[in-house]
Scaffold this active site. Structure first.
Site, PDB file in Angstrom:
ATOM      1  N   GLY A 250       0.825  -1.199   0.000  1.00  0.00           N
ATOM      2  CA  GLY A 250       0.000   0.000   0.000  1.00  0.00           C
ATOM      3  C   GLY A 250       0.862   1.252   0.000  1.00  0.00           C
ATOM      4  O   GLY A 250       2.089   1.181   0.100  1.00  0.00           O
ATOM      5  N   CYS A 279       5.666  -5.279   1.532  1.00  0.00           N
ATOM      6  CA  CYS A 279       5.779  -3.827   1.343  1.00  0.00           C
ATOM      7  C   CYS A 279       5.225  -3.061   2.547  1.00  0.00           C
ATOM      8  O   CYS A 279       5.790  -3.121   3.631  1.00  0.00           O
ATOM      9  CB  CYS A 279       5.109  -3.414   0.033  1.00  0.00           C
ATOM     10  SG  CYS A 279       5.563  -1.765  -0.525  1.00  0.00           S
ATOM     11  N   LEU A 280       4.110  -2.346   2.409  1.00  0.00           N
ATOM     12  CA  LEU A 280       3.546  -1.627   3.549  1.00  0.00           C
ATOM     13  C   LEU A 280       3.174  -2.602   4.661  1.00  0.00           C
ATOM     14  O   LEU A 280       3.332  -2.300   5.848  1.00  0.00           O
ATOM     15  CB  LEU A 280       2.322  -0.812   3.118  1.00  0.00           C
ATOM     16  CG  LEU A 280       1.659   0.042   4.198  1.00  0.00           C
ATOM     17  CD1 LEU A 280       2.603   1.124   4.702  1.00  0.00           C
ATOM     18  CD2 LEU A 280       0.365   0.666   3.678  1.00  0.00           C
ATOM     19  N   ASN A 321       8.779  -0.963  -4.888  1.00  0.00           N
ATOM     20  CA  ASN A 321       8.173   0.360  -4.934  1.00  0.00           C
ATOM     21  C   ASN A 321       7.899   0.806  -3.501  1.00  0.00           C
ATOM     22  O   ASN A 321       6.856   0.495  -2.939  1.00  0.00           O
ATOM     23  CB  ASN A 321       6.870   0.342  -5.729  1.00  0.00           C
ATOM     24  CG  ASN A 321       6.098   1.634  -5.555  1.00  0.00           C
ATOM     25  OD1 ASN A 321       6.682   2.684  -5.283  1.00  0.00           O
ATOM     26  ND2 ASN A 321       4.792   1.576  -5.679  1.00  0.00           N
ATOM     27  N   HIS A 363       8.358  -6.942  -3.926  1.00  0.00           N
ATOM     28  CA  HIS A 363       7.147  -7.504  -4.514  1.00  0.00           C
ATOM     29  C   HIS A 363       7.439  -8.820  -5.232  1.00  0.00           C
ATOM     30  O   HIS A 363       7.776  -8.831  -6.418  1.00  0.00           O
ATOM     31  CB  HIS A 363       6.524  -6.506  -5.486  1.00  0.00           C
ATOM     32  CG  HIS A 363       5.812  -5.382  -4.813  1.00  0.00           C
ATOM     33  ND1 HIS A 363       4.468  -5.442  -4.478  1.00  0.00           N
ATOM     34  CD2 HIS A 363       6.247  -4.181  -4.376  1.00  0.00           C
ATOM     35  CE1 HIS A 363       4.114  -4.326  -3.878  1.00  0.00           C
ATOM     36  NE2 HIS A 363       5.176  -3.538  -3.799  1.00  0.00           N
ATOM     37  N   GLU A 365       5.410 -11.018  -6.291  1.00  0.00           N
ATOM     38  CA  GLU A 365       4.421 -11.336  -7.325  1.00  0.00           C
ATOM     39  C   GLU A 365       4.704 -10.669  -8.657  1.00  0.00           C
ATOM     40  O   GLU A 365       4.148 -11.063  -9.692  1.00  0.00           O
ATOM     41  CB  GLU A 365       3.028 -10.916  -6.833  1.00  0.00           C
ATOM     42  CG  GLU A 365       2.667  -9.464  -7.056  1.00  0.00           C
ATOM     43  CD  GLU A 365       3.480  -8.459  -6.238  1.00  0.00           C
ATOM     44  OE1 GLU A 365       3.541  -7.281  -6.617  1.00  0.00           O
ATOM     45  OE2 GLU A 365       4.057  -8.865  -5.207  1.00  0.00           O
TER      46      GLU A 365
END
Length: 390
Positions: A250, A279-280, A321, A363, A365
């Site tokens: 997120g 990530c988040l 990211n 990430h 995926e």
């Protein structure tokens, strides 16, 4: 790149970028004739611009692509990570060409207009990337005006007044608002996306801005996936009787989202249920465990980020990211650092000793390796299997 006072509009310029410090960059506008303000970051990926623009983690950001040819394979209805793009606009070097790909369904320019996303080309993206590299990601505004008319002072004021991502909870803007089930699995050439019809385990995915392909990977790994809003309580999550819980990616500042997410995660940690974060989700798991996060000067954004798995010694090429990261030194003794960035040594993963709980910053995926990191989904499912057998 000139100052606001010294800037003179070139003939036929229909696009402009104005940074909060007053720097002005002229170019040619494309996409929607509109404006957007946000944090300007750069992404080094060569492919996947449609997935990048629809990644909810890019909420509040304008993307400066370092690869010059963006848009040349067109767009389609399959390569999206969410229904509505979360990014605010894009900056590229070359103008969009006509699409050249058998999967293309719509010209990139028309696709951008359909989502009211402005873009600017004919920009020295390398110079802008160096500016970001040396000074950090700036706040700025981009504007596409087909008639070439701009109110530079008003645009500059708008850029200066934007508060920036630090302290901003953007997950609430991209999270789902009600529970739903997900059974779409991975894509197969000539067949499209598959369906999970015989799941072995039930996973609740907490949506802070979840990418669709993460949900597909969970389904492909044998999971029945139930997606719940990011502000769900531990009671909400456990009411679905999950075998495991996934904490999604997120946007925004994890400390801001953590005000409501961390208490829920802490409660789940007390139940010894398998947890996997990306990530988040990784950052907020760290906060729930007693760690700290901080904003990075540049962040990591691209599909060529090398990460070392300290538990196996293997190096993965990852897609990333994020503009915030976990401070490894802040983690308690019962939390092990499992992955590190080979670019700057920053934290890329953790696990809790003695518990089926782990997370990664990148990430898996997104498949830049292309499948270097898919083992993480199997690791999660293996944790679930062992927990159920105990």
């Amino acid at each position: 790149m000139t100052s606001l006072k010294a800037s003179k509009q070139p003939r036929n310029a229909t696009g402009v970028i104005i940074l909060a410090d007053g720097k002005v960059i002229w170019g040619k506008g494309f996409g929607a004739p509109s404006k957007a303000v946000g944090e300007i970051c750069f992404n080094t990926s060569i492919t996947g611009y449609q997935e990048i623009l629809t990644d909810p983690s890019y909420a509040g950001q304008i993307i400066n692509f370092t690869f010059p040819h963006i848009g040349n394979v067109g767009t389609n209805d399959e390569d999206i990570e969410t229904v509505n793009p979360a990014s605010r606009g894009l900056i590229v070097r070359e103008d969009i060409t006509n699409p050249s790909n058998w999967r293309s369904q719509k010209h990139f320019d028309a696709w951008l207009k359909s989502y009211n996303l402005p873009g600017i080309c004919d920009v020295d993206t390398r110079a802008l990337t160096r500016l970001i590299r040396d000074g950090g990601a700036p706040v700025g505004i981009i504007c596409h005006a087909p008639d070439g008319k701009f109110d530079l002072k008003a645009l500059h004021e708008e850029a200066k007044s934007w508060p920036g991502l630090e302290g901003m909870d953007l997950a609430k803007e991209v999270s789902c608002t009600q529970m739903y089930k997900w059974d779409e699995a991975q894509w197969v050439l000539g067949q499209g996306y598959q369906k999970q019809t015989n799941p072995k385990y039930k996973v609740v995915a907490v949506d802070y801005g979840a990418k669709r392909n993460i949900l597909r990977c969970l389904a492909a790994a044998g999971c029945e996936v139930v997606v719940v809003p990011g502000n769900s309580s531990a009671e909400d999550v456990m009411s679905h009787k999950p075998d495991g819980v996934f904490l999604s990616n997120g946007p925004g500042d994890p400390a801001a989202t953590g005000k409501y997410a961390v208490p829920m995660i802490k409660a789940l940690l007390g139940k010894n249920i398998p947890i996997f974060g990306i990530c988040l989700g990784h950052q907020m798991l760290a906060l729930a465990l007693g760690g700290e996060t901080t904003k990075m000067n540049l962040g990591h954004r691209g599909a060529n980020q090398p990460v070392k798995d300290l538990t196996t010694g293997k190096v993965e090429i990852t897609s990333q990211n994020h503009g915030f990261h976990v401070i490894s030194e802040s983690l308690p003794k019962d939390v092990e650092v499992t992955h590190v960035s080979l670019f700057d040594g920053s934290n890329e993963g953790l696990r809790v000793r003695g518990k089926p709980v782990f997370s990664v910053q990148y990430h898996p995926e997104a498949s830049p390796g292309p499948q270097d990191s898919h083992y993480l989904f199997e690791r999660f499912v293996d944790n679930i299997r062992k927990a159920k057998a105990a």
